[in-house]
Motif scaffolding. Structure first.
Motif, mmCIF file in Angstrom:
data_model
loop_
_atom_site.group_PDB
_atom_site.id
_atom_site.type_symbol
_atom_site.label_atom_id
_atom_site.label_comp_id
_atom_site.label_asym_id
_atom_site.label_seq_id
_atom_site.Cartn_x
_atom_site.Cartn_y
_atom_site.Cartn_z
ATOM 1 N N ASP A 11 4.194 12.489 -2.494
ATOM 2 C CA ASP A 11 3.357 13.478 -1.645
ATOM 3 C C ASP A 11 2.350 12.436 -1.684
ATOM 4 O O ASP A 11 1.523 12.546 -0.324
ATOM 5 C CB ASP A 11 3.090 14.622 -2.402
ATOM 6 C CG ASP A 11 4.113 15.459 -2.654
ATOM 7 O OD1 ASP A 11 4.861 15.674 -1.932
ATOM 8 O OD2 ASP A 11 4.008 16.032 -3.931
ATOM 9 N N VAL A 12 1.775 11.649 -2.518
ATOM 10 C CA VAL A 12 0.498 10.884 -2.332
ATOM 11 C C VAL A 12 0.847 9.732 -1.180
ATOM 12 O O VAL A 12 0.080 9.555 -0.024
ATOM 13 C CB VAL A 12 0.268 10.085 -3.343
ATOM 14 C CG1 VAL A 12 -1.098 9.100 -3.060
ATOM 15 C CG2 VAL A 12 -0.442 11.085 -4.619
ATOM 16 N N ALA A 13 2.165 9.207 -1.200
ATOM 17 C CA ALA A 13 2.654 8.043 -0.352
ATOM 18 C C ALA A 13 2.633 8.613 1.206
ATOM 19 O O ALA A 13 2.022 8.140 2.201
ATOM 20 C CB ALA A 13 3.802 7.564 -0.475
ATOM 21 N N GLU A 14 2.850 9.930 1.327
ATOM 22 C CA GLU A 14 3.299 10.526 2.685
ATOM 23 C C GLU A 14 1.911 10.808 3.021
ATOM 24 O O GLU A 14 1.352 10.633 4.373
ATOM 25 C CB GLU A 14 4.022 11.934 2.601
ATOM 26 C CG GLU A 14 5.334 11.670 2.411
ATOM 27 C CD GLU A 14 6.199 13.128 2.085
ATOM 28 O OE1 GLU A 14 5.339 14.183 2.144
ATOM 29 O OE2 GLU A 14 7.480 12.996 2.003
ATOM 30 N N VAL A 23 1.615 2.952 -3.585
ATOM 31 C CA VAL A 23 0.960 3.858 -4.306
ATOM 32 C C VAL A 23 1.140 3.524 -5.689
ATOM 33 O O VAL A 23 0.345 3.758 -6.478
ATOM 34 C CB VAL A 23 1.545 5.287 -3.917
ATOM 35 C CG1 VAL A 23 1.211 6.317 -4.936
ATOM 36 C CG2 VAL A 23 1.253 5.483 -2.511
ATOM 37 N N SER A 24 2.348 3.411 -6.110
ATOM 38 C CA SER A 24 2.570 3.096 -7.655
ATOM 39 C C SER A 24 1.862 1.890 -8.124
ATOM 40 O O SER A 24 1.205 1.942 -9.139
ATOM 41 C CB SER A 24 4.082 2.564 -7.697
ATOM 42 O OG SER A 24 4.402 2.303 -9.009
ATOM 43 N N VAL A 45 -5.295 5.409 -0.462
ATOM 44 C CA VAL A 45 -4.353 5.776 -1.500
ATOM 45 C C VAL A 45 -5.158 6.730 -2.440
ATOM 46 O O VAL A 45 -4.706 7.690 -2.788
ATOM 47 C CB VAL A 45 -3.685 4.566 -2.226
ATOM 48 C CG1 VAL A 45 -2.911 5.320 -3.385
ATOM 49 C CG2 VAL A 45 -2.557 3.918 -1.269
ATOM 50 N N LEU A 46 -6.176 5.972 -3.037
ATOM 51 C CA LEU A 46 -7.034 6.872 -3.863
ATOM 52 C C LEU A 46 -7.522 8.131 -3.454
ATOM 53 O O LEU A 46 -7.729 9.213 -3.971
ATOM 54 C CB LEU A 46 -8.084 5.812 -4.550
ATOM 55 C CG LEU A 46 -7.860 4.778 -5.376
ATOM 56 C CD1 LEU A 46 -8.928 3.748 -5.800
ATOM 57 C CD2 LEU A 46 -7.225 4.924 -6.456
#
Length: 348
Positions: A11-14, A23-24, A45-46
């Motif tokens: 979800d964060v990547a999208e 993201v990782s 990302v943050l």
């Protein structure tokens, strides 16, 4: 994504419009290695993670990868300049090598955390005495957990040992004061009962006696509480009809409290009162005047880097049941003369 579901790394990547790998990497807190991610991408990302309420599951990730990328720094009291300096050195060095740092307080806090796999390595910044602690250290060593232990007596077996060797420096302080004073007070900061055999107070007392001086029991104060209590003890000692002309404090924090008490009472240091602490801390070095103290040369960064090298060794496959050899780092203590004792003659 349904409101009842926890946001995932996908979800964060999208949300950020980047790859899962990016993201990782950003959310792991890693900074080293060959991977380079721009500051705008990191920020995106943050911000996406914060907007979604994403919280990394470090425990699950650690189980999958066989490591947690976490280091525990175990100390007794962050009011202690030594403990605080050790924690600060860990926070300064380890994140740049991909490790999170957690600080655990007290003799009880670390065992369950480490035995449950909470961290890949640990720095034990206090002396270990109990059989339970020693068994835990040995057990963790057999599991391949990286450890650096501060101890006067342990032999390095699958973990590294830093031996402070404080006795020589305390004896040097006692010799100096015995040659100049008859009313010497002690503020003794100890975790247990005051005056336990082998503690700093007893080492100091024995060294005084070797030089023909005796401690007056009325001038000895145990210190177990916060700095305000040590300050009150110092004011009480220095307000007596026949006050001491020297104070030996078994921790720099209490020596600095004594310096503040002397200032309040209008007692000149070092002309009317000489003060010696223990620890060689930044707190004492930054005092005015700078504190004369017993302690090692600064060694906290060296301790952290010793653990870091052990962690890197751990990543190399060892034969089943094998352990890397333990290493020993001696850090002998000495008396560092500064402004709270009389200026020494040239060449002395």
């Amino acid at each position: 994504m349904g409101s009842s579901l926890k946001p995932t790394i996908r979800d964060v990547a999208e949300q950020a419009g980047v790859s899962l790998a990016t993201v990782s990497y950003v959310l792991s807190g890693r900074n080293g290695g060959s991977t380079r991610i721009s500051e705008p991408t990191k920020e995106r990302v943050l911000q996406a993670a914060q907007a979604l309420g994403y919280v990394a599951n470090h425990a699950a990730r650690g189980m999958r990868r066989g490591r947690t990328d976490t280091v525990a720094v175990v100390v007794e009291n962050l009011d202690s300049p030594w403990d605080r300096s050790l924690a600060e050195a860990a926070y300064r060095i380890l994140p740049g090598h991909g490790y999170r740092v957690v600080v655990l307080l007290g003799h009880e806090a670390w065992r369950n955390f480490m035995l449950s796999g909470g961290a890949d390595g640990a720095i034990l910044g206090f002396g270990t005495d109990s059989g339970e602690e020693l068994r835990t250290i040995a057990d963790l060593a057999t599991r391949g957990v990286a450890q650096v232990v501060v101890s006067q007596s342990l032999e390095p077996r699958g973990f590294d040992v830093v031996s402070m060797g404080e006795g020589g420096g305390i004896a040097e302080a006692a010799k100096y004061l015995a040659g100049r004073h008859r009313r010497i007070a002690v503020i003794d900061r100890v975790p247990g009962e005051a005056g336990t055999e082998g503690g700093r107070l007893e080492q100091f007392r024995a060294a005084l006696e070797r030089h023909g001086a005796q401690l007056d029991p009325a001038l000895v104060r145990p210190s177990r509480g916060p700095w305000r209590e040590a300050y009150a003890d110092a004011v009480d000692l220095l307000s007596q009809p026949q006050p001491p002309t020297a104070v030996f404090a078994t921790a720099d924090l209490d020596a600095v409290c004594t310096l503040l008490a002397a200032e309040r009472l209008g007692i000149k240091v070092p002309q009317d009162l000489e003060i010696i602490g223990v620890g060689n801390s930044e707190l004492g070095q930054d005092a005015e005047p700078a504190l004369t103290t017993v302690g090692p040369d600064p060694v906290q960064e060296e301790i952290v880097r010793l653990l870091l090298s052990r962690l890197e060794e751990r990543r190399q496959a060892l034969p089943e049941g094998g352990q890397p050899a333990g290493r020993h780092l001696p850090a002998p203590w000495k008396l560092h003369f500064r402004g709270t004792t009389a200026p020494r003659a040239e060449g002395s």
